[in-house]
Enzyme design. Sequence first.
Site: not given
Ligand code: 2IT
Length: 447
Positions: A124, A164
């Site tokens: 993240k 996100d």
């Molecule tokens: O919380 C999540 O799963 C997302 N924000 C998507 C992450 C992604 O790599 O598509």
Amino acid sequence: MKTQEIMARLQAKYPLEKEYLQAVQEVLESIEDVYNQHPEFEKAKIVERMVEPDRIFTFRVTWIDDKGEVQTNLGYRIQFNSAIGPYKGGLRFHKAVTPSMLKFLGFEQTFKNALTTLPMGGAKGGSDFDPVGKSNDEIMRFCQAFMLELWNCIGPDQDIPAGDVGVGGREIGYLYGMYKKLARQYNTGVLTGKGGTWGGSILRPEATGFGALYFTQHLLQKAGKDIKGKKVALSGFGNVAWGAATKATELGAKVVAISGPDGVCHIPEGITKEMIDYMLEMRASNRNKVEDMATKFPGKALFTAGKKAWSIPVDIALPCAFQNELSEDDAKELKANGCWCCCEVSNMGCQPGAIHFFQNNGILFAPGKAVNAGGVATSGLEMTQNAEHISWDAKEVDDKLHFIMKSIHEQCVKFGTQPDGHVDYVKGANIAGFMKVAQAMLEQGTI
Ligand code: 2IT
């Protein structure tokens, strides 16, 4: 493993990281019994290793606003766990972003990605940049400045960011443009959530919300219920809420509430296609006000300042906005108004007290890492298409998303069915995700 001892150590080490500690506590409580049946996990200190990110990049992001003033923010990328594949997870731009928030999200992402059946590790990232009130040019300059640091940490086989909160298709476009310029790499697979003409997957924008509703359908089916005609409240009006409202309406449910930081819009007749389309404009305006819906659709969307979506009587609650957005008091209010199901679409949307209340009062509850995994799963499908230099059509992506959500539900049932026959979806999701990551770590030795 003694959950309490590990938590005490983490609390002493990271006393201010409350979201991170909350996420770890939930997982450790769920897996304790299973873990203790596997002495090989204990010997390899799997939990002690798993709760720490592999590495954290922190960087300064300096950019110039529309007034010509210099602005400085902090940027982060947390590469949490690569046991089952390259690092994968979104970027969050929000004024409240801290290392604690991104550590909780990266930790959750690791188990969520394991549930998708696809080979993706957890990560993240993001920034304390506040998109509210920013112009399009400011968003672009910030994204470019952010990528000036991030590009060196990522790659299609190393770490693949996506969107996100605060990061959607527009931001991914600016980030990708700058990545190419800096890295001189033109592999589209470095980011997901791209535009349709430059490597993006059809249905990726809808996928988190659609997947959440597919999961909800399976959960209701298992409980002998049907979504048709049911009243639904959802929070937020961003990408996730938009996808959820679209699919819920398509499946015959009536979405009667959406909300924002300013309050709630009650929509007694149910949200319409025009209103759902307008959610996209509300997001793009960067005003962050759900009241705009009431201004646009007077008499149909009724705004109340300072109230949450959970104050509207519904059958099903779908938190789609932010962590800890649904408290124990909200859970009690929902129940008092007749709500009998809550599927968490946001990451850790419900506070622990709310989850316990739901579980102790016979309200169907499923956690975000299972319910919202369709988003990252479709990112995984985007990576596959990029690697093969092809694009699938909507049916192919939707069929695969359906299959994945069904499989996630099955994993929850397999690992979460209790002796009395009811399914504990929190335990189910945590144990299923954990077992896969733990096994992979074990097989790859002490690293
Ligand atoms: O919380 C999540 O799963 C997302 N924000 C998507 C992450 C992604 O790599 O598509």
